[in-house]
Design a protein around this motif. Structure first.
Motif, PDB file in Angstrom:
ATOM      1  N   GLY A 181      -3.975  59.945 -52.059  1.00 23.37           N
ATOM      2  CA  GLY A 181      -4.604  59.908 -53.366  1.00 23.37           C
ATOM      3  C   GLY A 181      -3.662  59.734 -54.530  1.00 23.37           C
ATOM      4  O   GLY A 181      -4.062  59.895 -55.685  1.00 23.37           O
ATOM      5  N   GLN A 182      -2.402  59.390 -54.245  1.00 22.89           N
ATOM      6  CA  GLN A 182      -1.383  59.312 -55.290  1.00 22.89           C
ATOM      7  C   GLN A 182      -0.964  57.879 -55.631  1.00 22.89           C
ATOM      8  O   GLN A 182      -0.004  57.669 -56.344  1.00 22.89           O
ATOM      9  N   GLY A 183      -1.696  56.896 -55.078  1.00 24.80           N
ATOM     10  CA  GLY A 183      -1.384  55.515 -55.374  1.00 24.80           C
ATOM     11  C   GLY A 183      -0.740  54.790 -54.208  1.00 24.80           C
ATOM     12  O   GLY A 183      -0.304  55.408 -53.228  1.00 24.80           O
ATOM     13  N   THR A 184      -0.675  53.468 -54.316  1.00 22.91           N
ATOM     14  CA  THR A 184      -0.167  52.634 -53.227  1.00 22.91           C
ATOM     15  C   THR A 184       0.597  51.435 -53.771  1.00 22.91           C
ATOM     16  O   THR A 184       0.494  51.080 -54.944  1.00 22.91           O
ATOM     17  N   THR A 207       5.215  64.279 -52.797  1.00 22.29           N
ATOM     18  CA  THR A 207       5.882  65.372 -52.104  1.00 22.29           C
ATOM     19  C   THR A 207       7.330  64.976 -51.844  1.00 22.29           C
ATOM     20  O   THR A 207       7.653  63.786 -51.757  1.00 22.29           O
ATOM     21  N   GLY A 208       8.204  65.992 -51.699  1.00 21.58           N
ATOM     22  CA  GLY A 208       9.612  65.696 -51.468  1.00 21.58           C
ATOM     23  C   GLY A 208      10.148  64.800 -52.569  1.00 21.58           C
ATOM     24  O   GLY A 208       9.841  64.975 -53.748  1.00 21.58           O
ATOM     25  N   PRO A 209      10.937  63.784 -52.197  1.00 23.69           N
ATOM     26  CA  PRO A 209      11.475  62.887 -53.227  1.00 23.69           C
ATOM     27  C   PRO A 209      10.507  61.802 -53.675  1.00 23.69           C
ATOM     28  O   PRO A 209      10.804  61.066 -54.624  1.00 23.69           O
ATOM     29  N   ASP A 210       9.352  61.674 -53.005  1.00 27.73           N
ATOM     30  CA  ASP A 210       8.455  60.560 -53.278  1.00 27.73           C
ATOM     31  C   ASP A 210       7.787  60.717 -54.645  1.00 27.73           C
ATOM     32  O   ASP A 210       7.575  61.823 -55.137  1.00 27.73           O
ATOM     33  N   GLY A 211       7.420  59.580 -55.225  1.00 21.30           N
ATOM     34  CA  GLY A 211       6.773  59.566 -56.523  1.00 21.30           C
ATOM     35  C   GLY A 211       5.266  59.572 -56.421  1.00 21.30           C
ATOM     36  O   GLY A 211       4.679  59.725 -55.334  1.00 21.30           O
ATOM     37  N   ALA A 212       4.613  59.380 -57.563  1.00 22.60           N
ATOM     38  CA  ALA A 212       3.154  59.340 -57.641  1.00 22.60           C
ATOM     39  C   ALA A 212       2.743  58.522 -58.843  1.00 22.60           C
ATOM     40  O   ALA A 212       3.413  58.503 -59.871  1.00 22.60           O
TER      41      ALA A 212
END
Length: 427
Positions: A181-184, A207-212
Motif C-alpha cells: 500500500g506504499q506505492g510501486t 520498512t527498513g531502508p525502503d521508501g514510500a
C-alpha cells in the motif's frame, strides 16, 4: 491524492539528459518573461501545475488539474501552437471528468505524435489510469486507456511523467497501492491487438531502508537501470513529515532489485522531501531538488549525489533556499542542464514579490558551478508582479535557442489570483 497536490503543490517533469546536455549555454543578455497564455477554466482548463513538452514542430503540450468543458471539470490536456504573427493558440486535446480522474503529471510524445500521461483516481477501479491520445486525420484526438489501476495489489494513483525504453515499453510510479500500500514502480508492455500488460517492478514497503509514496517519475541510466525518489520513508522516517530516499532498480533475471542510494534526514544540514524527478550529468552524478530541508529553516535545497568506489553515493547540498533576501524557496521541480553545466529550475514561493506572502510569488533560478565545488545562484525571474504568474510548481524546458518555458499554477488575475499561465523566459 490530487487534492493534496493541488493544495500544497507538486511537480514532476521528465528530463532527457541526452537532449539537455546539447542545449545552448547561458548568454550574458538579460532575461525577459513573456506570458504565452493565460488559462480560462472553460474550455482550456486552469491550474497548470505540471511542466510543458515540445513536439518536433515547436508546439507545446501540457496538462491542467482543473477546468475544461465537462460539468465535473477535472482538467485537460492542451496544446499551444505558435502563431505566425506572434502569440500562441490553445487547443484542448482531452477533457477529464470523474470517470477518468485528474491529470497527475505532464505528458510525453512518441515518434508518431501520440501523447501519454496518467491520472489520479478515475477508471473502473478508481485507482487512476495511464492514457494515450492519438491524433486523427482531419483533426481531433482519440483517448485510449492503456491500464486502469486499483486492481488488488496493483498500484494506485499513478504520478509524474512516464518514460519509454528503446523497445517501446512505458515506465512510471504509483503513489499508493501495491503489496504494502506504499506505492510501486511499474512497467507497461505493449501486446498484439493494441493491449498493454502491466508488471510491477517494485512494491515500496516503508520498512527498513525502503521508501514510500513516490510522486515523481523514474529515469534510466545508460545500462538500463531505473532511478527515482520517494517522498516518505527511509531509515530516518521517525523524524516525521517529508523525508524520503533516492533509489535504484537493477534488472536481473526478469526481476528488479532495489538499492537505496541515499536516505534524507530532514535537518538543517541535509535535504528532505524530493518531489521532482532526478537528472544525470555526463559523469553519472545525480541531481534533484527537495521542498524541505536545508540550512534555512527547511526552505528546500538543490542536491547532488556522486557515486563512490565500492558502490556508495555521497550527497552534496549545492544550494539551500531561503525565504529572506529575495531568494526563492520550496522548489517542487525537476532540474535541467544547459551545455555549459548550469542548472535551471523554479521555486514555488519567494522572490522579489513573494516574501512573507504565503503561496504567492516564486522564481526561475540558475545555478552556476564555480571553483572548489561552490555553486552561485542567479534569479532569472521573480513571479507575482501584478498579472504575472505565481507559484510555479513545474520544471523547465529549453527550446533550440536556449529560451526557457514553464507553467505557473496561478496568474493572469492579479497577485495570487487567476487561473494559471504558460510562460517563456527569453535569454
Amino acid at each position: 491524492m490530487q487534492n493534496k497536490k493541488a493544495s500544497i503543490g507538486m511537480i514532476a517533469v521528465f528530463a532527457a539528459i541526452a537532449v539537455s546536455l546539447l542545449l545552448p549555454g547561458a548568454p550574458a543578455a538579460a532575461q525577459t518573461e513573456t506570458v504565452l497564455y493565460t488559462f480560462d477554466v472553460i474550455p482550456h482548463g486552469d491550474k497548470p501545475i505540471y511542466g510543458l513538452t515540445f513536439d518536433g514542430s515547436g508546439n507545446l503540450y501540457g496538462t491542467t488539474v482543473g477546468g475544461g468543458s465537462y460539468s465535473d471539470a477535472f482538467g485537460t490536456v492542451f496544446e499551444l501552437t505558435p502563431s505566425s504573427g506572434g502569440g500562441w493558440t490553445p487547443q484542448v486535446l482531452a477533457d477529464f471528468g470523474i470517470s477518468s480522474g485528474s491529470p497527475n503529471g505532464g505528458v510525453i510524445i512518441d515518434g508518431a505524435g501520440n501523447v501519454y500521461g496518467v491520472t489520479d483516481g478515475g477508471g473502473t477501479y478508481q485507482g487512476g489510469v495511464v492514457y494515450e491520445l492519438m491524433p486523427q486525420a482531419g483533426g481531433g484526438w482519440t483517448q485510449k486507456w492503456l491500464h486502469q489501476f486499483g486492481q488488488g495489489t496493483d498500484g494506485k494513483n499513478p504520478a509524474g511523467n512516464l518514460i519509454f525504453d528503446s523497445a517501446g515499453n512505458l515506465y512510471g510510479v504509483t503513489e499508493q497501492g501495491g503489496t504494502y500500500g506504499q506505492g510501486t514502480v511499474f512497467e507497461l508492455i505493449p501486446q498484439a491487438g493494441g493491449l498493454w500488460t502491466e508488471k510491477v517492478l517494485h512494491n515500496f514497503s516503508n520498512t527498513g531502508p525502503d521508501g514510500a509514496e513516490p510522486v515523481a517519475g523514474v529515469i534510466f541510466d545508460s545500462s538500463g537501470n531505473l532511478y527515482g525518489t520517494t517522498l516518505y520513508g527511509g531509515v530516518n522516517r521517525t523524524r516525521g513529515g517529508y523525508v524520503g530516499v533516492v533509489f535504484e532498480l537493477t534488472p536481473s533475471g526478469g526481476e528488479w532489485n532495489e538499492k537505496i542510494l541515499y536516505s534524507f534526514t530532514q535537518s538543517k544540514y541535509d535535504a528532505a522531501g524530493p518531489w521532482g524527478s532526478l537528472i544525470f550529468d555526463s559523469a553519472g552524478n545525480l541531481y534533484g531538488t527537495t521542498t524541505s530541508g536545508g540550512r534555512y529553516f527547511g526552505d528546500g535545497t538543490v542536491f547532488e549525489l556522486s557515486p563512490q568506489a565500492g558502490g556508495s553515493w555521497t550527497e552534496t547540498i549545492l544550494h539551500s533556499f531561503s525565504d529572506a533576501e529575495k531568494d526563492g524557496y520550496h522548489p517542487y521541480c525537476s532540474l535541467i542542464f544547459d551545455s555549459a553545466g548550469n542548472l535551471y529550475g523554479t521555486t514555488s514561493q519567494g522572490g522579489a514579490y513573494g516574501q512573507g506572502s504565503g503561496f504567492v510569488g516564486g522564481t526561475v533560478f540558475e545555478l552556476t558551478p564555480g571553483s572548489g565545488g561552490n555553486w552561485t545562484e542567479k534569479i532569472l525571474h521573480s513571479f507575482g508582479n501584478g498579472s504575472d504568474g505565481s507559484e510555479p510548481l513545474s520544471g523547465l524546458i529549453f527550446d533550440a535557442s536556449g529560451n526557457l518555458y514553464g507553467t505557473a499554477e496561478f496568474g493572469g488575475g492579479g497577485v495570487g489570483l487567476g487561473t494559471g499561465i504558460a510562460f517563456e523566459i527569453s535569454r
